[in-house]
Enzyme design. Sequence first.
Site, short mmCIF file in Angstrom:
data_model
loop_
_atom_site.label_atom_id
_atom_site.label_comp_id
_atom_site.label_asym_id
_atom_site.label_seq_id
_atom_site.Cartn_x
_atom_site.Cartn_y
_atom_site.Cartn_z
N TRP A 161 0.67 -1.15 0.10
CA TRP A 161 -0.23 0.04 -0.02
C TRP A 161 0.68 1.29 -0.02
O TRP A 161 0.43 2.47 -0.32
CB TRP A 161 -0.89 -0.03 1.22
CG TRP A 161 -0.12 -0.14 2.60
CD1 TRP A 161 -0.16 -1.42 3.14
CD2 TRP A 161 0.43 0.66 3.30
NE1 TRP A 161 0.57 -1.04 4.33
CE2 TRP A 161 0.99 -0.04 4.45
CE3 TRP A 161 0.75 2.15 3.05
CZ2 TRP A 161 1.60 0.68 5.37
CZ3 TRP A 161 1.61 2.72 4.05
CH2 TRP A 161 1.97 2.17 5.15
N ASN A 162 1.98 1.16 0.30
CA ASN A 162 3.01 2.39 0.87
C ASN A 162 3.27 3.33 -0.77
O ASN A 162 3.43 4.33 -0.60
CB ASN A 162 4.02 2.24 1.50
CG ASN A 162 5.03 1.16 0.86
OD1 ASN A 162 4.71 0.35 0.20
ND2 ASN A 162 6.25 0.93 1.38
N LYS A 185 -2.67 -8.18 -7.63
CA LYS A 185 -3.68 -8.03 -6.55
C LYS A 185 -3.21 -6.62 -5.80
O LYS A 185 -2.26 -6.93 -5.15
CB LYS A 185 -3.79 -9.25 -5.69
CG LYS A 185 -4.71 -8.96 -4.47
CD LYS A 185 -4.49 -9.60 -3.26
CE LYS A 185 -3.41 -9.09 -2.31
NZ LYS A 185 -4.03 -7.68 -2.00
N PRO A 186 -3.90 -5.77 -6.27
CA PRO A 186 -3.43 -4.27 -5.39
C PRO A 186 -3.84 -4.42 -4.16
O PRO A 186 -4.62 -5.34 -3.58
CB PRO A 186 -4.11 -3.44 -6.15
CG PRO A 186 -5.21 -3.92 -6.70
CD PRO A 186 -4.76 -5.41 -7.08
N GLU A 261 10.56 -8.84 -2.37
CA GLU A 261 10.97 -7.72 -1.69
C GLU A 261 10.33 -7.48 -0.39
O GLU A 261 9.31 -7.00 -0.29
CB GLU A 261 10.72 -6.45 -2.44
CG GLU A 261 11.68 -5.32 -2.28
CD GLU A 261 11.10 -4.43 -1.45
OE1 GLU A 261 11.33 -4.59 -0.16
OE2 GLU A 261 10.24 -3.43 -1.65
N CYS A 295 10.15 0.50 2.90
CA CYS A 295 10.94 -0.64 3.29
C CYS A 295 12.63 -0.10 3.43
O CYS A 295 13.34 -0.69 4.04
CB CYS A 295 11.00 -1.58 2.40
SG CYS A 295 11.09 -1.38 0.73
N GLU A 392 10.94 -3.00 12.49
CA GLU A 392 10.61 -2.11 11.24
C GLU A 392 9.93 -1.24 11.72
O GLU A 392 8.50 -1.49 12.06
CB GLU A 392 10.27 -2.79 9.84
CG GLU A 392 10.36 -1.88 8.74
CD GLU A 392 10.26 -2.55 7.52
OE1 GLU A 392 10.51 -2.04 6.36
OE2 GLU A 392 9.71 -3.58 7.46
N SER A 452 16.99 4.75 -4.64
CA SER A 452 16.05 3.98 -5.65
C SER A 452 16.23 4.41 -7.04
O SER A 452 16.05 5.82 -7.25
CB SER A 452 14.45 3.95 -5.24
OG SER A 452 14.57 3.29 -4.02
#
Length: 488
Positions: A161-162, A185-186, A261, A295, A392, A452
């Site tokens: 979701w992030n 699948k979102p 991931e 993450c 986390e 990234s």
Amino acid sequence: MTTAPNEKALLDRVPSGLFIGGQWVDATGGGTFDVRDPATNAVIHSIADATPDDGIRALDAAVEAQASWAAMPARTRSDILRRTFDLVQEHKEDLALLMTLEMGKPLAESRGEVVYGGEFLRWFSEEAVRISGRYGSNPEGTGQMVVSQRPVGPSFFITPWNFPFAMATRKIAPALAAGCTVVIKPPALTPLTTMFFVTLLEEAGLPAGVVNVVQTSSSSKLSAPIIADPRLRKLSFTGSTEVGRKLIAQAAEGVLRVSMELGGNAPFVVFDDADLDKAVDGAMLAKFRNIGQACTAANRFIVHADVAEEFARRVAERVQAMKIGRGTEDGVTIGPLIDADAVSKASELVEDAVGRGASLLAGGHAIDGEGTFFEPTVITDVAKGSDILREEIFGPVLAIATFTDEAEGVRLANDTEYGLVSYVFTEDLARGHRMIDALETGMMGLNVGVVSNAAAPFGGVKQSGVGREGGLEGIHEYLSTKYTLIPN
């Protein structure tokens, strides 16, 4: 709270159904679920709630489309991805606003995600035409060896979701470039961006059945039958290590190719020779981008004792100046956390650290009222054994511990089961090179707080996952190697 006219107009353009075989359809049984704005808790859209039967229908469509999509010329696949990239640029404000409405991040950051996510479409449109093999004699001189690449086949994606846009494009783009069809699948919390994005794929000319979207409020019930189906050949997941382990176990039954991931516990190491201006700027990006819900977010700030007090003072000053609010408001830099559970976790981690002797320099509390907000926070002198050093955080909490020499800094940085990314700040080039080898992570930022890039391989080691997304390596996650011997 009343929805602004421009927001309502955009939400009205987002489909409410499932996308299966090139058609937007209702869920079996007609079930729906609500999507909420985390800044207000208001319902912003009601959408179809896929059942396990719908998941198999989506896989049926992907399987039916696989052969023709794989046989389509690479240039045609490339052109579709490039047209989609261009459409994303045309609709960048729509995508950004939609992300802010369903996820909460400031609009400026959502615009940044559109740029980042769009680059996967452009990058893999270029990689699609570069899939190659090799040809040559065998060592014995008795034949010719031909090595070629083939699409893995129908693929199932479970996205988080992030980063609602970038996590979809980072998986879909290489799969399409390689010739694989997709069921995605979102996330139930932020599905709307993916649904809107698929309308752009459709407009770009993507054939029916190549990408199918099945959002659901019951992820495990929908996913299990798809993963167990022998026609599926690839599973890619971004999310927690706990869920990733379960999915790997399920995928083992069918010996599926997997990309995972998973969780992170990123160290941010500041040496005594660091440029503190760079380190503070890097810290603000590495910690507070996406409201700390990434993450790749720096989780443990490991700062040399000689500079820790000054570093903490500077970051606390910057944090106290941050503006909290709904992501659509001008000047907001910290939006809401995704839900009440995220707020509770941040509160518990801060309380545990303070209870063990840490000092609170800024923030530290949930904010009362509508929405799920937590103050951006800085804590120092975090003691060994504190939960915040092991778990986390996934929130705007910057926790500082100290070290006294390089060996101790490396030991503390590596003292975790995770290994996604690390950040190192030092002006000593030789030390920086030593850190590349010493730190047990799949990625590292040297004097920079964001790593990234679509052209770089994203992924971790240890319990942060397997496989890579992006870069030259990304497309190979969706290709299988075939060797043929032709006798002389």
